[in-house]
Write an enzyme that holds these catalytic residues in place. Structure first.
Site, PDB file in Angstrom:
ATOM      1  N   SER A 221      -2.108 -14.482 -36.843  1.00  0.00           N
ATOM      2  CA  SER A 221      -1.179 -13.443 -37.302  1.00  0.00           C
ATOM      3  C   SER A 221      -1.814 -12.640 -38.423  1.00  0.00           C
ATOM      4  O   SER A 221      -2.712 -13.136 -39.113  1.00  0.00           O
ATOM      5  CB  SER A 221       0.107 -14.096 -37.810  1.00  0.00           C
ATOM      6  OG  SER A 221       0.868 -13.141 -38.514  1.00  0.00           O
ATOM      7  N   HIS A 222      -1.339 -11.425 -38.604  1.00  0.00           N
ATOM      8  CA  HIS A 222      -1.818 -10.614 -39.735  1.00  0.00           C
ATOM      9  C   HIS A 222      -1.392 -11.225 -41.058  1.00  0.00           C
ATOM     10  O   HIS A 222      -1.929 -10.887 -42.104  1.00  0.00           O
ATOM     11  CB  HIS A 222      -1.256  -9.190 -39.640  1.00  0.00           C
ATOM     12  CG  HIS A 222      -1.991  -8.350 -38.657  1.00  0.00           C
ATOM     13  ND1 HIS A 222      -2.022  -8.634 -37.307  1.00  0.00           N
ATOM     14  CD2 HIS A 222      -2.765  -7.234 -38.821  1.00  0.00           C
ATOM     15  CE1 HIS A 222      -2.753  -7.739 -36.685  1.00  0.00           C
ATOM     16  NE2 HIS A 222      -3.225  -6.872 -37.584  1.00  0.00           N
ATOM     17  N   SER A 223      -0.408 -12.095 -41.015  1.00  0.00           N
ATOM     18  CA  SER A 223       0.099 -12.677 -42.260  1.00  0.00           C
ATOM     19  C   SER A 223      -0.183 -14.174 -42.276  1.00  0.00           C
ATOM     20  O   SER A 223       0.251 -14.908 -41.372  1.00  0.00           O
ATOM     21  CB  SER A 223       1.611 -12.412 -42.351  1.00  0.00           C
ATOM     22  OG  SER A 223       2.221 -13.417 -43.116  1.00  0.00           O
TER      23      SER A 223
ATOM     24  N   ASP B  71      -0.388 -12.172 -32.821  1.00  0.00           N
ATOM     25  CA  ASP B  71       0.723 -11.233 -33.021  1.00  0.00           C
ATOM     26  C   ASP B  71       0.386  -9.877 -32.404  1.00  0.00           C
ATOM     27  O   ASP B  71       0.589  -9.672 -31.228  1.00  0.00           O
ATOM     28  CB  ASP B  71       1.286 -11.203 -34.448  1.00  0.00           C
ATOM     29  CG  ASP B  71       0.323 -10.808 -35.548  1.00  0.00           C
ATOM     30  OD1 ASP B  71      -0.813 -10.434 -35.231  1.00  0.00           O
ATOM     31  OD2 ASP B  71       0.725 -10.862 -36.726  1.00  0.00           O
TER      32      ASP B  71
END
Ligand code: PEP
Ligand code: MG
Length: 796
Positions: A10-12, A68
């Site tokens: 995920s980007h996070s 994601d």
């Protein structure tokens, strides 16, 4: 067995880690590696990080990667360039929804599915949500036309991705069993995951049908397929198994059903209660929460099961020791623990049991003898320790009866979640013990909404329903919903019912909010202020009343205030508590203190009353005070003292005839005399709560300064229907119009002001009738002051 590994990209970084934790909660044996963020601050993805995550996740069976969006796909493709080509070959990047996909993939991987099956599960993960949430792309508001199109694409891919149905023409020998799914949400993610895990260890093919809906068979190893059966609470499923372990696999499903569709070691997931469904509120909120069943072991049962009295005593002693030691190192506790083995105390008990006495009798006798010894000691401090001996004796007796030590308050604290307390009978003492901030509601098998226990608890802002037999059938931990306004109890509400409850509760919360915004403003009807005061049975009630804008208190129930006292409170002790109440309500607010209203369902330890066949029609209230006139005089004295610095009035309960008022006034005059005839004397009022007094009200007019109608007792005497018996609540309700008419007649006849302090004043439905009848003030449950003020303002 080596399982397929999972990687979440995920980007996070926090999102990836949280998704991993959520998925591990259901797919407990899965290996999931989070590869979120860039490795530094901020959002983004990092191919190197993903590559090492893939390497870490692989144990030979391959890896399924969930990503994601956007550059996450590109970074993952790059990562596959970095890893060993064999490993890249064993890795599938699944175009699946990140969170839902990861959860079902974790369950499948945990159960030993191969990587294609795991990826397929992940891709079908949206199917159940799409069938749960109706969405018609054709009618959805989508100005750019994108959301509808996107949704239908996903739906199509989701449906296509669920595991292929098993071959029904298979002619192997299939063993069948049927099970009812009693989870409130049906065979949703959690129970479906638990079913996959339950059959995973067995060498068997297992398939599941939802016959009634004409769905199935589906493979029991596919969580998404199981969810797609659409099994609701109460539906039956047919489970069939074949292969060497077929029976064992069916037994495992049977065990799962018996555990309420919870995986082994799993406890029911918590549902967070919305703020408007929590106590303390007005006491009428809809409440949903887990049941804490509080049952006290009846004496007889204990006696029969305790054959060896010495053994019972020694066991109780150890229970008390463990309990006291768990409370800390306070010197009093240390003294009590020491006393447990003290030769003078312990040997008294032991020799009494040896002489043939039951353990309880031995403990009580030894305790009172030891208390007497302590009272002979030379210093005040040592004499006061006799109270600790008494308390220790009580603990031993409770332990002998199997009653959890520390009482209900401790049970609530130890429960782990804020519960709805379920009990047989809500006594005033128990109601006072319950901390409103720690419980969601109370359900009692006996009693009714105007019984004293229920009134005290709801005055504290706890939603209460009393007199429901179903309380006896509820088990610890079961989810229950209470609707105090209608008295409806729902055990294990379905999702649909929960939605409806939430909607109704939100509407009530909205009305509360509007009312609270005007709580501190006066309630005006036809140009005159109607005072809305709070009924007070604890100092907390007074604080709650003040917060809710109460114009003082129209009823301080002194017998409840001191309900758990062992001795009659002295004048000073009463002054201290009455002053605390007047201060909490505000210096300028009027407070009506009612004299001891003891008897029937409000016994106190310090006034002994004779056994009566029918105590509600017996020597209670002012009638009992004739036997304890000095106590009444002392209470008047306490109230007179408080009147020197606060606006207090005094009121006597349960008046039937004029001679009782004449006598009580004489006692009042004696108190005035004893206090040295101070300047400020409280006004003297009486309750109208017997039909005789109400019908003859004019005869009392010159004898008192004000009247307050106690509708709880008045209704029970008018209808000859016990206020504590839910079975006759309907009969009570039928006489309310008659009672309102009589109140109107009284108001017309009287020169002195007339208020209402019974629970009818807390009913938004009846308040307009009472005010139109000429009632000048109301005293209500503290949390309801804002709503009642609002009801007055809206009288047409
Ligand atoms: C009543 O009877 O209405 C009343 C207010 O008194 P209690 O509920 O304390 O008996
Ligand atoms: Mg009463």
């Amino acid at each position: 067995m080596t399982n397929v590994g999972l990687v979440v990209v995920s980007h996070s970084a926090p999102l990836a880690a949280a998704a991993r934790d959520l998925a591990l909660d259901m797919g407990r044996n899965a290996v999931i590696v989070a590869a979120g963020g860039t490795g530094g601050d901020g959002f983004g993805t990092n191919a190197e990080l993903i590559a090492s995550a893939i390497e870490e996740a692989d144990s030979g069976a391959g890896v399924v990667v969930l990503v994601d969006l956007g550059s996450a796909v590109m970074s993952t493709e790059m990562a596959l360039e970095f890893v060993d080509p064999d490993l890249a070959e064993r890795t599938i990047v699944a175009p699946a929804p990140l969170v839902e996909g990861l959860v079902v993939a974790a369950v499948a991987a945990s159960a030993g599915a191969d990587r294609e099956a795991v990826a397929r599960e992940a891709m079908g993960a949206l199917a159940s949500k799409q069938s749960d949430i109706p969405f018609d792309p054709a009618t959805a508001d989508s100005p750019d036309g994108l959301s509808g199109a996107a949704s239908s694409d996903v739906a199509a891919s989701g449906a296509a991705a669920t595991a292929a149905p098993p071959d029904t023409t298979d002619d192997r020998e299939w063993h069948s069993r049927r099970f009812v799914v009693d989870d409130p949400a049906g065979l949703h993610a959690r129970p479906a995951g638990a079913l996959v895990a339950a059959v995973a260890p067995y060498d068997a093919d297992v398939r599941v049908y939802h016959e009634l809906a004409g769905r199935g068979p589906v493979l029991a190893r596919s969580m998404t397929s199981l969810i797609s059966l659409g099994v609701q609470e109460g539906d039956e499923i047919l489970v069939q198994a074949t292969g060497p372990d077929a029976q064992a696999a069916l037994d495992a499903v049977g065990d799962l059903a018996a555990r309420g569709w919870l995986a082994e070691g799993e406890s029911k997931p918590e549902t967070t209660i919305p703020a408007h469904m929590r106590s303390p509120g007005s006491g009428l909120e809809i409440a949903v929460g887990p049941a804490l069943v509080w049952r006290v072991v009846p004496r007889e049962e204990v006696r029969q099961t305790t054959e060896n009295q010495m053994e019972a005593y020694l066991e109780a002693r150890e229970t008390v020791r463990a309990y006291l030691s768990s409370l800390g190192t306070d010197p009093i506790l240390t003294l009590q623990v020491g006393l447990l083995d003290d030769p003078a105390y312990a040997s008294r008990i032991i020799s009494s049991i040896e002489a043939g006495n039951p353990a309880e009798v031995a403990v009580r006798a030894a305790t009172s003898n030891t208390v007497a010894d302590y009272q002979e000691l030379p210093t005040e401090y040592l004499r006061e320790r006799s109270e600790d001996v008494s308390a220790l004796g009580e603990l031993l007796v409770q332990a002998l009866h199997g009653i959890p030590l520390g009482g209900l308050a401790t049970a609530i604290r130890d429960f782990g979640r804020d519960p709805i307390v379920v009990l047989d009978s809500l006594t005033p003492a128990l109601a006072s013990e319950i901390d409103a901030a720690r419980v969601i509601g109370i359900l009692a098998a006996t009693g009714s909404s105007t019984g004293h226990g229920a009134l005290i608890a709801s005055a504290k802002g706890i939603p209460v329903i009393a007199g429901k037999d179903i309380a006896r059938k509820i088990n610890d931990g079961e989810e229950i919903a209470l609707e105090p306004r209608s008295g409806i109890v729902t055990v294990n509400p379905t999702r649909e019912q929960l939605r409806e409850l939430l909607r109704a509760s939100k509407e009530q919360a909205r009305l509360d909010e509007v009312a609270r915004a005007h709580a501190h403003e006066p309630a005006i009807f036809a140009g005159r202020q109607i005072y809305v005061r709070a009924n007070v049975a604890t100092t907390d009630d007074a604080r709650l009343g003040a917060e809710n804008g109460a114009d003082g208190s129209g009823l301080v129930r002194t017998e409840v205030l001191f309900a758990d006292w062992e001795h009659l409170p002295s004048i000073d002790e009463q002054v201290a508590i009455f002053s605390a109440i007047t201060q909490a309500l505000g210096a300028d607010k009027q407070v009506i203190i009612r004299t001891w209203d003891v008897g029937a369902d409000k016994p106190v330890a310090f006034f002994e009353s004779n056994h009566e066949e029918n105590p509600f029609l017996g020597v209670r209230g002012i009638r009992l005070m004739r036997k304890f006139s000095q106590a009444l005089i002392d209470q008047f004295r306490a109230i007179i003292r408080v009147a020197q610095h606060a606006d207090v009035r005094v009121m006597i309960p349960m008046v039937t005839n004029v001679s009782e008022v004449v006598w009580a006034r004489r006692m009042f005059n004696e108190a005035v005399q004893a206090e040295g005839r101070p300047d400020e004397l409280p006004m003297f009022g009486m309750m109208l709560e017997t039909p005789a007094a109400l019908l003859n009200v004019k005869a009392f007019d010159e004898k008192v300064d004000f009247f307050s109608v106690g509708t709880n007792d008045l209704i029970q005497y008018m209808a000859a229907a016990d206020r504590g018996n839910a079975d006759v609540e309907d009969i009570s309700a039928e006489v309310i119009p008659l009672v309102v008419d009589l109140i109107a007649d009284a108001a017309r006849l009287l020169d002195s002001p007339l208020g209402v302090c019974g629970d009818l004043a807390s009913s938004e439905e009846h308040v307009p009738q009472l005010i139109r009848a000429g009632v000048a003030s109301l005293s209500v449950r503290p949390g309801l002051v804002p709503r009642i003020k609002q009801a007055i303002r809206h009288i047409p």
